[in-house]
Design an enzyme around this catalytic site. Structure first.
Site, short mmCIF file in Angstrom:
data_model
loop_
_atom_site.label_atom_id
_atom_site.label_comp_id
_atom_site.label_asym_id
_atom_site.label_seq_id
_atom_site.Cartn_x
_atom_site.Cartn_y
_atom_site.Cartn_z
N GLU A 1 0.73 -5.08 11.05
CA GLU A 1 0.32 -3.68 10.96
C GLU A 1 1.22 -2.91 11.92
OE1 GLU A 1 -1.99 -2.22 9.14
OE2 GLU A 1 -3.51 -3.70 8.62
N GLU B 1 1.96 3.47 3.08
CA GLU B 1 2.49 2.78 4.27
C GLU B 1 4.01 2.73 4.20
OE1 GLU B 1 0.00 -0.77 4.50
OE2 GLU B 1 -1.79 0.46 4.26
N HIS C 1 0.85 -1.20 0.00
CA HIS C 1 0.00 0.00 0.00
C HIS C 1 0.88 1.24 0.00
CE1 HIS C 1 -3.51 -2.56 1.61
NE2 HIS C 1 -3.66 -2.35 0.32
N HIS D 1 2.36 -3.97 6.68
CA HIS D 1 1.43 -2.84 6.46
C HIS D 1 1.55 -1.89 7.65
CE1 HIS D 1 -1.13 -4.37 3.05
NE2 HIS D 1 -0.47 -5.46 3.39
N1 ING Z 1 -4.66 -3.11 6.46
C1 ING Z 1 -4.91 -4.38 5.82
C2 ING Z 1 -5.84 -4.21 4.65
O1 ING Z 1 -5.48 -4.66 3.56
C3 ING Z 1 -5.56 -6.70 6.36
C4 ING Z 1 -5.47 -5.31 6.83
C5 ING Z 1 -4.49 -7.39 5.94
C6 ING Z 1 -6.78 -7.30 6.33
C7 ING Z 1 -4.60 -8.69 5.51
C8 ING Z 1 -6.91 -8.59 5.90
C9 ING Z 1 -5.81 -9.29 5.50
O2 ING Z 1 -6.92 -3.65 4.80
C10 ING Z 1 -4.07 -2.07 5.87
N2 ING Z 1 -3.71 -1.04 6.66
O3 ING Z 1 -3.85 -2.06 4.70
ZN ZN Z 2 -1.94 -1.77 4.03
#
Ligand code: ING
Ligand code: ZN
Length: 319
Positions: free
Chosen positions: A280, A75, A72, A207
């Site tokens: 995260e 990030e 992303h 992330h």
């Molecule tokens: N969070 C992830 C997202 O893609 C996530 C959280 C990761 C959810 C993997 C499910 C599986 O939403 C961020 N901040 O991107």
């Molecule tokens: Zn992310």
């Protein structure tokens, strides 16, 4: 803490600076690190994987571990994590017994920037753009970008947490692997199947933010499902909890955060049987969270994951 949006883009490595930093670390440790261009982004930037292991030029029969970063765009702290890990493991080899043992007994792959086009778009205009997706155009609309973490080919679009609208930040794309960068990374993972067996056993996708350790599945609230037995779930939870004890993050199934379909974790586990976690990173949401913490936290927040990465690597032979 919190409300970090005034931090300056220059406090983080730009894509060009990151590439130079990674190249320079790899050159410093030629017997331990090798760069492989695994493909190109939609706009043509290199997506690279750094292999880190002794006998680095040889494809040995050792458990492989994969760390992916920067999927992303906004990030950016996760890209700093990759640079930290390369430096730390380069310096630690031959000095630190655990790092030495892991790089002798594992083959580690680090992809520092899965989404270089998004990173450049978010960072290089002089102020942050709060961008998440890649920068691939969509047909029939001016809306740009696919959420790479909703574009994976396991129960894609099945269940929620992704959007069919190209204007959405969680647009799942026109088909699984329609995002160039998803396809590049998926092809790389498929290329690690040797003699019918997937060599990668463990994975972290970095992330930010919220200080969490997440594991599959994301598409369902159930903690067992086809392809995820009670024992599998317990293994995810055991290692996830151990890693969390080292970095102070909270361990949980990813659907405990919210339902998502088409995430990389679900594909890694559901298709390849890889123990795949999402980290995260800082900050925790308790302080309002934020994608742009000041550059002054980079050293602390990347070093914070040293132990957790080693724990996963140490467990990668029995996963
Ligand atoms: N969070 C992830 C997202 O893609 C996530 C959280 C990761 C959810 C993997 C499910 C599986 O939403 C961020 N901040 O991107
Ligand atoms: Zn992310």
């Amino acid at each position: 803490e919190g409300d970090f949006t005034t931090s300056s883009p220059s406090q983080y490595h730009s894509y060009a600076q990151m590439t130079a930093a990674v190249d320079s670390i790899v050159q410093q440790y030629p017997n331990l690190m090798r760069k492989r261009v695994i493909g190109r982004s939609h706009q043509g930037r290199e997506i690279v994987a750094i292999k880190v292991s002794n006998n680095v030029g040889v494809d040995e029969n050792k458990p492989e571990v994969l760390f992916t970063h920067g999927m992303h765009a906004r990030e950016h702290l996760t890209v700093e994590q990759a640079i930290y890990t390369l430096r730390e493991f380069g310096q630690g080899y031959g000095q630190d017994s655990r790092i030495t043992r892991m790089l002798n007994e594992r083959e580690l792959w680090i992809v520092p920037s899965v989404n270089p086009d998004g990173k450049v778009y978010d960072q290089d205009s002089g102020s942050w753009r709060n961008w998440r997706k890649n920068r691939q155009p969509n047909s029939g609309t001016t809306a740009v970008g696919t959420d790479i973490n909703r574009n994976w080919n396991y129960r894609w679009g099945c269940c929620g947490g992704s959007s069919g609208n190209p204007g959405s930040a969680t647009y799942r794309g026109s088909a699984p692997e329609s995002a160039t960068e998803t396809k590049v990374l998926a092809d790389f993972v498929r290329s690690r199947v040797v003699g019918g067996e997937q060599q990668i056993t463990a994975h972290i996708d970095f992330h930010s933010y919220s200080e969490l350790i997440l594991w599959p599945f994301g598409y369902t609230y159930n903690d067992t499902a086809p392809g995820l037995t009670r024992d599998d779930r317990d293994a995810f939870a055991t290692v996830g909890t151990r890693m969390a004890a080292s970095n102070g993050y909270r361990p949980q199934q990813s659907s405990d955060l919210y339902i998502t379909d088409g995430s990389i974790n679900d594909w890694m586990w559901g298709v390849h049987g890889i123990f795949s976690y999402t980290f995260e990173m800082y900050p925790g949401s308790a302080y309002g969270g934020g994608f742009y913490p000041p550059g002054s936290v980079i050293n602390r927040e990347t070093a914070r994951n040293r132990e957790a990465m080693l724990i996963l690597m140490e467990n990668a032979d029995c996963m």
